[in-house]
Design an enzyme around this catalytic site. Structure first.
Site, mmCIF file in Angstrom:
data_model
loop_
_atom_site.group_PDB
_atom_site.id
_atom_site.type_symbol
_atom_site.label_atom_id
_atom_site.label_comp_id
_atom_site.label_asym_id
_atom_site.label_seq_id
_atom_site.Cartn_x
_atom_site.Cartn_y
_atom_site.Cartn_z
ATOM 1 N N ASP A 173 0.852 -1.195 0.000
ATOM 2 C CA ASP A 173 0.000 0.000 0.000
ATOM 3 C C ASP A 173 0.887 1.243 0.000
ATOM 4 O O ASP A 173 1.661 1.460 0.936
ATOM 5 C CB ASP A 173 -0.905 -0.026 1.229
ATOM 6 C CG ASP A 173 -1.704 1.250 1.407
ATOM 7 O OD1 ASP A 173 -1.883 1.981 0.422
ATOM 8 O OD2 ASP A 173 -2.153 1.508 2.545
ATOM 9 N N ASN B 173 -0.408 4.508 -0.490
ATOM 10 C CA ASN B 173 -1.101 5.761 -0.150
ATOM 11 C C ASN B 173 -1.824 5.701 1.190
ATOM 12 O O ASN B 173 -2.703 6.519 1.466
ATOM 13 C CB ASN B 173 -2.071 6.162 -1.258
ATOM 14 C CG ASN B 173 -3.175 5.133 -1.475
ATOM 15 O OD1 ASN B 173 -3.213 4.101 -0.799
ATOM 16 N ND2 ASN B 173 -4.065 5.403 -2.417
ATOM 17 N N ASP C 34 -4.144 3.892 2.577
ATOM 18 C CA ASP C 34 -5.581 3.680 2.732
ATOM 19 C C ASP C 34 -5.897 2.251 3.166
ATOM 20 O O ASP C 34 -7.064 1.866 3.255
ATOM 21 C CB ASP C 34 -6.326 4.033 1.447
ATOM 22 C CG ASP C 34 -5.988 3.110 0.282
ATOM 23 O OD1 ASP C 34 -5.081 2.258 0.426
ATOM 24 O OD2 ASP C 34 -6.619 3.242 -0.787
ATOM 25 N N ASP D 38 -1.821 -1.266 -3.908
ATOM 26 C CA ASP D 38 -2.076 -0.508 -5.128
ATOM 27 C C ASP D 38 -0.893 -0.609 -6.082
ATOM 28 O O ASP D 38 0.128 -1.239 -5.782
ATOM 29 C CB ASP D 38 -2.379 0.951 -4.784
ATOM 30 C CG ASP D 38 -1.370 1.548 -3.807
ATOM 31 O OD1 ASP D 38 -0.156 1.316 -3.980
ATOM 32 O OD2 ASP D 38 -1.794 2.239 -2.859
ATOM 33 N N ASP E 145 -4.655 -10.322 -15.492
ATOM 34 C CA ASP E 145 -5.733 -11.254 -15.190
ATOM 35 C C ASP E 145 -7.000 -10.701 -15.836
ATOM 36 O O ASP E 145 -7.348 -9.533 -15.623
ATOM 37 C CB ASP E 145 -5.921 -11.359 -13.677
ATOM 38 C CG ASP E 145 -6.432 -12.714 -13.237
ATOM 39 O OD1 ASP E 145 -7.154 -13.354 -14.031
ATOM 40 O OD2 ASP E 145 -6.123 -13.128 -12.109
ATOM 41 N N ASP F 222 -9.355 -15.974 -16.504
ATOM 42 C CA ASP F 222 -10.072 -16.598 -15.406
ATOM 43 C C ASP F 222 -11.215 -17.477 -15.929
ATOM 44 O O ASP F 222 -11.965 -17.063 -16.822
ATOM 45 C CB ASP F 222 -10.625 -15.496 -14.495
ATOM 46 C CG ASP F 222 -11.148 -16.008 -13.177
ATOM 47 O OD1 ASP F 222 -10.339 -16.478 -12.369
ATOM 48 O OD2 ASP F 222 -12.365 -15.922 -12.962
ATOM 49 N N GLU G 216 -7.146 -20.462 -17.103
ATOM 50 C CA GLU G 216 -7.578 -21.146 -15.887
ATOM 51 C C GLU G 216 -8.801 -21.974 -16.238
ATOM 52 O O GLU G 216 -9.790 -21.449 -16.751
ATOM 53 C CB GLU G 216 -7.918 -20.149 -14.784
ATOM 54 C CG GLU G 216 -8.245 -20.864 -13.470
ATOM 55 C CD GLU G 216 -9.170 -20.074 -12.555
ATOM 56 O OE1 GLU G 216 -9.055 -20.227 -11.338
ATOM 57 O OE2 GLU G 216 -10.024 -19.318 -13.065
ATOM 58 N N HIS H 36 -4.328 -16.977 -5.453
ATOM 59 C CA HIS H 36 -5.274 -16.184 -4.652
ATOM 60 C C HIS H 36 -6.505 -16.981 -4.237
ATOM 61 O O HIS H 36 -7.289 -16.512 -3.403
ATOM 62 C CB HIS H 36 -5.704 -14.956 -5.443
ATOM 63 C CG HIS H 36 -6.483 -15.291 -6.685
ATOM 64 N ND1 HIS H 36 -5.887 -15.832 -7.801
ATOM 65 C CD2 HIS H 36 -7.803 -15.188 -6.981
ATOM 66 C CE1 HIS H 36 -6.799 -16.050 -8.721
ATOM 67 N NE2 HIS H 36 -7.973 -15.666 -8.252
ATOM 68 N N ASP H 37 -6.691 -18.166 -4.812
ATOM 69 C CA ASP H 37 -7.859 -18.997 -4.493
ATOM 70 C C ASP H 37 -7.536 -20.188 -3.591
ATOM 71 O O ASP H 37 -8.443 -20.948 -3.247
ATOM 72 C CB ASP H 37 -8.480 -19.553 -5.786
ATOM 73 C CG ASP H 37 -9.261 -18.517 -6.557
ATOM 74 O OD1 ASP H 37 -9.755 -17.549 -5.929
ATOM 75 O OD2 ASP H 37 -9.392 -18.664 -7.788
#
Length: 585
Positions: free
Chosen positions: A26, A28, A30, A34, A103, A211, A270, A342-343
């Protein structure tokens, strides 16, 4: 059909690193990762040695499925930055000889995409047929239980159909109700998708990871599926997994999107539910569809009737699965090699030992995977040996799939809240999505503000700064594996021969190219393991490429591995003769 020069397949010797942007870095403050955070960490990736950066979606999105619900294909979500920042990131990556693939999700869009909003606006809309709209079942009250056009279950729980009160019809969503499926039978849909993909390639992107791309072709009749035990909805996958026109769609895409760019792009599909035989077709260079597929067989071995039904891990099943894929794509096609993304939960917590043998098992798992034939993928933090998180309550989860599952099984009485929480802790996608652990500072150096999802409490011990400073760390082991792929041709081109397929403790195989052989060993247990080979004594005298010198003497027909140890030996075979690229297993 493209007339491509398939000898320029640079991706065979590449290593791909996946970034889940909202959890990487990150810039910034928040609490969400990013593009600026990624750009600031490119030197880290260059030191690691990876060749390709795969970005999970950064397009505008309502974030119902954290970016896999796209509302604008030709922009960057302000949450992550801007197109100018993306262009700078792309340029900076290229300066470091790192390619970037995007992706992309074209099986469905967000329900807030202008295409869907227009499709939904009225039945006479020119874009009505861009999605799958159907009336309720004949004679049934619209919106009533059982009135759905088919009995299909959504992959994210519940029905795959959502009733639209404005038009009195239902739309299909294989995933969330906020992810309506595009109708690829409509050539206008395909044309719009191809134009969008060319736009990104013209911008300098080096390819796509697509995907659930094998779900884009549905049986147009949308027949009812087979009912699942104790479930209100049915499995309709036989009518949408690798559907009737999937190969023609992908060949058309290859022609319209990638023509004139032979050898320059990486095209990854995928494909949940894909078989070895189907993968041979998808990845056969002569058919010009995709370069490699992501299959799920080896990461479903510890599951029963669903991903939430944990049944345990048996090494023999893993060898049978990966061995079958190595054999099936030996002469035609190509494998993608991965443990994590990520899954998936963190692999060291799943197939390894994330307690006393975390470092050893993380190294061993990497060694075994990267020495197979195919292109390896690293998911952010895997190179640090990051573990599953310790989620105390359901309120700490963020993943829509996990939250829907919890609500469905507790609400129906299938499981108690405690049982449901235990299943989520093991298998939730959120295990992979906790922030990247950069250092031992506040919030693991990911942000200077509280992150969107909790940091794993073990960040003070497991972090990039500590790993880079320790020459014996998991990070530096990954560096050695990547360097070996870049410098040793047998790793990329050699044949694969499985050894000891019925051994419950040891994963062993041979890679061979010409007069060079590698022996790869991995001990999947917390006990010492003996490896019985006819030529063990000869291998004990061979060059040890990876691993530490044997702790115990190896003699005769037996090599001995420490708990969770991985080892790679190299030897020459005088007089073997010509190079052999594709021996069968």
């Amino acid at each position: 059909m493209l007339n491509e020069d398939f000898t320029n397949q640079w991706w065979r010797s590449a290593v791909v690193y996946q970034i889940y942007p909202r959890s990487f870095a990150d810039s910034n403050a928040d609490g969400v990762g990013d593009l600026g955070g990624i750009a600031a960490r490119l030197d880290y990736l260059a030191v690691l040695g990876v060749d390709v950066l795969w970005l999970s979606p950064v397009y505008p999105s309502p974030q119902a499925d954290y970016g896999y619900d796209i509302s604008d294909y030709r922009a960057i979500d302000p949450l992550f930055g801007s197109l100018d920042e993306f262009d700078r990131l792309l340029h900076s990556a290229h300066e470091r000889s790192i390619r970037v693939i995007m992706d992309i999700v074209v099986n469905h869009t967000s329900d807030e995409h202008p295409w869907f909003l227009e499709s939904q606006s009225e039945k006479a809309s020119p874009r009505r047929d861009w999605y799958w709209w159907r009336p309720p079942r004949y004679g049934m009250e619209p919106g009533a239980p059982g009135a759905e056009p088919t009995n299909w279950a959504s992959i994210f729980s519940g029905s795959a159909w959502e009733f639209d009160h404005g038009s009195g019809e239902y739309y299909l969503h294989l995933f969330s109700r906020k992810q309506p499926d595009l109708n690829w039978e409509n050539p206008a849909v395909r044309h719009a998708v191809y134009m969008m993909m060319r736009w990104w390639l013209d911008r300098g992107v080096d390819g796509f990871r697509m995907d659930v791309i094998n779900l884009i072709s549905k049986d147009p009749g949308l027949p009812d599926g087979h009912h699942l035990p104790h479930q209100p909805y049915a499995d309709g996958s036989e009518y949408y997994v690798c559907g009737p026109r999937i190969h023609s769609f992908l060949q058309e895409m290859r022609h319209h999107v990638f023509a004139g760019r032979p050898g320059n792009c990486l095209i990854v599909g995928e494909m949940p539910g894909v078989t070895v035989d189907e993968a041979r077709l998808f990845t056969d260079p002569a058919r010009a569809e995709v370069d490699m597929v992501f299959q799920f067989e080896h990461v479903q071995l510890d599951q029963g009737v669903s991903k939430w039904d944990y049944v345990g891990f048996d090494l023999r099943d893993l060898k049978a699965s990966l061995g079958r894929w190595q054999a099936g794509l030996a002469e035609v096609g190509w494998n993608s090699l991965y443990w994590s993304n990520h899954d998936q939960p963190r692999i060291v917590s799943r197939y390894g030992n994330d307690k006393e043998y975390r470092v050893a098992s993380a190294k061993m798992l990497a060694t075994v995977l990267h020495l197979h034939r195919g292109t390896p993928y690293i998911f952010q933090g895997e190179e640090l040996g990051m573990t599953n998180a310790l989620f105390e309550t359901v309120n700490e989860f963020r993943d829509i799939e996990s939250l829907n599952q919890y609500a469905a099984i507790t609400g129906s009485g299938v499981a108690t809240p405690g049982e449901a929480l235990a299943a989520l802790r093991l298998m939730s996608r959120d295990n992979a999505r906790t922030p990247m652990q950069w250092n031992a500072g506040p919030w693991a150096g990911f942000s200077t503000s509280p992150p969107w999802i909790q940091v794993n409490p073990n960040y003070s011990e497991i972090n990039a700064a500590a790993a880079m400073a320790d020459p014996d760390s998991v990070f530096h082991h990954y560096r050695k594996l990547i360097e070996l792929r870049h410098t040793e041709p047998v790793v990329v081109h050699g044949s694969f021969h499985m050894l000891l397929p019925h051994d419950e403790q040891v994963y062993a195989f041979i890679r061979r190219l010409g007069d060079v052989e590698l022996l790869v060993l991995g001990n999947f247990s917390s006990a010492h393991a003996g490896v019985d080979l006819a030529d063990a004594a000869e291998w004990a005298r061979a060059e040890l490429l990876l691993g530490t010198p044997p702790e115990l003497e190896s003699s005769g027909r037996r090599l001995v591995l420490r708990p969770w140890e991985g080892r790679v030996y190299r030897r020459g075979i005088p007089g073997r003769g010509a190079v052999e690229y594709l021996d069968p297993i």
